[in-house]
Scaffold this motif. Structure first.
Motif, short mmCIF file in Angstrom:
data_model
loop_
_atom_site.label_atom_id
_atom_site.label_comp_id
_atom_site.label_asym_id
_atom_site.label_seq_id
_atom_site.Cartn_x
_atom_site.Cartn_y
_atom_site.Cartn_z
N PHE A 280 0.82 -1.21 0.00
CA PHE A 280 0.00 0.00 0.00
C PHE A 280 0.86 1.26 0.00
CE2 PHE A 280 -2.13 3.39 2.37
CZ PHE A 280 -3.31 3.53 1.65
N THR A 281 1.81 1.33 0.92
CA THR A 281 2.61 2.55 1.05
C THR A 281 3.58 2.72 -0.12
OG1 THR A 281 4.06 1.25 2.52
CG2 THR A 281 2.45 2.71 3.55
N ARG A 282 4.01 1.62 -0.75
CA ARG A 282 4.89 1.75 -1.91
C ARG A 282 4.13 2.31 -3.13
NH1 ARG A 282 7.71 -2.91 0.14
NH2 ARG A 282 6.18 -4.32 -0.80
N GLN A 283 2.85 1.97 -3.24
CA GLN A 283 2.06 2.43 -4.37
C GLN A 283 1.42 3.80 -4.15
OE1 GLN A 283 -0.79 -0.61 -5.66
NE2 GLN A 283 0.53 -2.20 -4.81
N LEU A 284 1.41 4.24 -2.91
CA LEU A 284 0.71 5.48 -2.56
C LEU A 284 1.13 6.69 -3.38
CD1 LEU A 284 -1.48 6.47 -0.66
CD2 LEU A 284 0.28 6.99 1.03
N PRO A 285 2.44 6.94 -3.60
CA PRO A 285 2.82 8.13 -4.38
C PRO A 285 2.23 8.14 -5.79
CG PRO A 285 4.73 7.21 -3.25
CD PRO A 285 3.63 6.22 -3.11
N HIS A 286 1.92 6.97 -6.34
CA HIS A 286 1.38 6.89 -7.69
C HIS A 286 -0.14 6.89 -7.70
CE1 HIS A 286 5.51 5.82 -8.64
NE2 HIS A 286 5.42 4.78 -7.80
N LYS A 287 -0.76 6.77 -6.52
CA LYS A 287 -2.22 6.64 -6.45
C LYS A 287 -2.93 7.90 -5.95
CE LYS A 287 -2.64 2.19 -7.52
NZ LYS A 287 -3.53 1.65 -8.56
N VAL A 288 -2.23 8.73 -5.18
CA VAL A 288 -2.89 9.87 -4.56
C VAL A 288 -2.40 11.17 -5.18
CG1 VAL A 288 -1.18 10.07 -2.70
CG2 VAL A 288 -3.52 10.90 -2.34
N GLN A 289 -3.32 12.11 -5.37
CA GLN A 289 -3.01 13.42 -5.96
C GLN A 289 -3.71 14.51 -5.18
OE1 GLN A 289 -4.22 13.26 -10.05
NE2 GLN A 289 -2.72 11.70 -10.63
N VAL A 290 -3.20 15.74 -5.31
CA VAL A 290 -3.84 16.89 -4.69
C VAL A 290 -5.26 17.03 -5.24
CG1 VAL A 290 -3.80 19.41 -4.47
CG2 VAL A 290 -1.67 18.09 -4.30
N GLY A 291 -6.21 17.24 -4.36
CA GLY A 291 -7.61 17.36 -4.75
C GLY A 291 -8.40 16.09 -4.55
N ASP A 292 -7.73 14.96 -4.33
CA ASP A 292 -8.44 13.70 -4.10
C ASP A 292 -9.24 13.77 -2.80
OD1 ASP A 292 -7.40 12.66 -6.39
OD2 ASP A 292 -6.00 11.26 -5.40
N VAL A 293 -10.41 13.17 -2.84
CA VAL A 293 -11.24 13.08 -1.64
C VAL A 293 -10.93 11.76 -0.94
CG1 VAL A 293 -13.59 12.95 -0.74
CG2 VAL A 293 -13.06 14.51 -2.62
N VAL A 294 -10.63 11.84 0.35
CA VAL A 294 -10.33 10.65 1.15
C VAL A 294 -11.21 10.69 2.40
CG1 VAL A 294 -7.96 10.53 0.31
CG2 VAL A 294 -8.46 11.81 2.39
N SER A 295 -11.25 9.56 3.10
CA SER A 295 -11.94 9.54 4.39
C SER A 295 -10.92 9.27 5.48
CB SER A 295 -13.04 8.48 4.41
OG SER A 295 -12.49 7.18 4.28
N ILE A 296 -11.12 9.95 6.60
CA ILE A 296 -10.21 9.82 7.74
C ILE A 296 -11.03 9.45 8.97
CG2 ILE A 296 -8.60 11.04 9.26
CD1 ILE A 296 -7.75 12.71 6.89
N GLU A 297 -10.68 8.34 9.58
CA GLU A 297 -11.39 7.87 10.77
C GLU A 297 -10.50 8.02 11.99
OE1 GLU A 297 -12.64 3.67 12.84
OE2 GLU A 297 -12.47 3.71 10.65
N GLY A 298 -11.05 8.66 13.00
CA GLY A 298 -10.29 8.83 14.22
C GLY A 298 -10.70 10.08 14.96
N PRO A 299 -9.82 10.61 15.81
CA PRO A 299 -8.49 10.07 16.11
C PRO A 299 -8.55 8.96 17.15
CG PRO A 299 -8.86 12.07 17.37
CD PRO A 299 -10.09 11.86 16.52
N TYR A 300 -7.47 8.18 17.18
CA TYR A 300 -7.33 7.08 18.13
C TYR A 300 -5.96 7.18 18.79
CZ TYR A 300 -11.32 4.77 15.80
OH TYR A 300 -12.55 4.45 15.29
#
Length: 434
Positions: A280-300
């Motif tokens: 997951f973390t190795r592919q992340l730079p190629h998958k995420v861009q500025v403006g993408d909508v993500v969901s964040i669950e927390g904080p924990y």
């Protein structure tokens, strides 16, 4: 994490012993021992499965007494390993009947009184056997760390279905006398609680009330294998330094936990420092861009907690494990809070890996009570107590806060134990998804 586990096992064993005391056997032979062995292993396995289901829904009210969600998942993992092991032992005891027949004559069974659940006995037995095999496969996948996370996550999701099957198996096949005894009440409560948690999991309700919509506002590579991701959160959000959140990208892999490397601010931006340590973390730079909508669950998390009240302290960060300390230092520097007397050890392979050294030096310059020391393992070797200079002062051990590779944590814990440091002086963020 041992205390909750031992407490549950003790409660289960006492309840089982109570059933024997209330219904003493006419004679004790190998068949009675086999039968009670099956009862005990079944009770222990099922109670642990109930604990697993409860921890899987991430109940906020358990974070503080159990030391944070990272510690809860650590408990979840070992409870799962023990539950499956006991379940397999339960099944082996069942299979042992054929072998015992070769050596021991089985006394005639007394007639079973009719019971309203008896119509489900054969389906419950068959489903229970299939559930045991599935649990065995899950145990192998969990212990085999090289197994792809995506497949592990899907298989792990089946645990909710397996629990419902095991709840039916346990309630239908347990001795009828249990229904009027504490052991039966314990099993019934566990079945109801665990089934409710299983339904939450299967319906996607876990963490929903703590999930926020966010927009990626910056993606900054800061080294060959480390990425800084900044997100702006919508709605009310408040976190403490050292906490983490689950990050989920739209239409991609499931949620992954990352420590929040920034302090709370009016713009509600969160910064995550992410090192390429898996698929997951190795592919992340190629998958995420500025403006993408993500969901964040927390904080924990409760890693930092009331640590500032303890002094003196030693902070040890291994590689990307520096992130909670970054947030902690920023909070102390910007909020004008009283900083503890502490030594921060930033342990990296070499100067190229010390990507946060300049920022740490700038923050520590504002906090004279905190001393920064950078350790390069390529030059000085793996950190040890002697190399870090950790020792009791005037007969008192410092409070130690660690975030980094589990191997380094185990080594330091072992050394500290040999030196006689009380275990409660060592605080560790130990989050692992599997």
């Amino acid at each position: 994490m041992k205390k909750p586990l031992f407490a549950l096992l003790a409660l289960s064993i006492i309840s089982w012993l109570g059933s024997i005391w209330l219904n003493p056997p006419p004679q004790i032979d190998v068949w009675w021992l086999r039968s009670e062995g099956m009862n005990l292993t079944g009770i222990l396995s099922f109670e642990l499965m109930g604990l697993i289901m409860l921890l899987a829904v991430r109940p906020v009210w358990l974070e503080k007494p159990l030391g944070g969600l990272d510690q809860m998942y650590h408990l979840h993992k070992w409870a799962g390993i023990l539950a499956i092991s006991l379940g397999l032992l339960h099944y082996l005891l069942k299979l042992s009947g054929g072998l015992l027949h070769q050596f021991f004559t089985r006394p005639p069974r007394s007639p079973r009184p009719e019971f309203w659940l008896d119509a489900l006995r054969h389906p419950a037995k068959d489903l229970g056997e299939w559930a045991v095999w599935l649990l065995g496969i899950m145990l192998i996948i969990t212990l085999w760390q090289r197994f792809p996370y995506v497949i592990w996550r899907v298989v792990h999701k089946i645990l909710a279905v397996v629990f419902i099957v095991l709840a039916l198996h346990s309630l239908v096949l347990m001795p009828h006398s249990y229904w009027l005894q504490p052991v039966g009440w314990l099993l019934a409560v566990t079945a109801m609680m665990g089934t409710a948690c299983a339904i939450m999991s299967l319906s996607g309700q876990i963490g929903r009330k703590r999930t926020h919509r966010a927009t990626v506002s910056a993606v900054t590579p800061i080294s060959a294998n480390t990425l800084e991701l900044e997100c702006t959160v919508s709605g009310a959000w408040q976190h403490q330094p050292g906490q983490f959140a689950f990050l989920r990208l739209a239409g991609w892999e499931g949620a992954h936990p990352f420590t929040i490397a920034s302090v709370p601010n009016a713009a509600q931006t969160l910064r995550f420092s992410i090192k390429a340590l898996g698929d997951f973390t190795r592919q992340l730079p190629h998958k995420v861009q500025v403006g993408d909508v993500v969901s964040i669950e927390g904080p924990y998390g409760c890693f930092i907690g009331a640590a500032c009240q303890e002094t003196p302290q030693v902070w040890i960060a291994g590689g990307i494990g520096i992130t909670p300390f970054l947030a902690w230092l920023e909070a102390l520097a910007t909020q004008g809070a009283d900083a503890p007397t502490a030594t921060l050890h930033y342990c990296v392979r070499d100067a190229q890996d010390a990507i946060y050294a300049p920022r740490l030096q700038a923050l520590c310059a504002k906090l004279p009570s905190i001393t920064l020391k950078v350790h390069y393992s390529a030059q000085a070797g793996r950190p040890t107590l002697a190399k870090l200079g950790i020792a009791p002062q005037n007969g008192q051990w410092p409070s130690i806060w660690f975030c980094g590779p589990d191997g380094l944590a185990k080594q330091l814990r072992h050394e500290l134990n040999q030196q006689g440091m009380p275990a409660q002086h060592f605080h560790q963020e130990a989050f692992q998804m599997r």
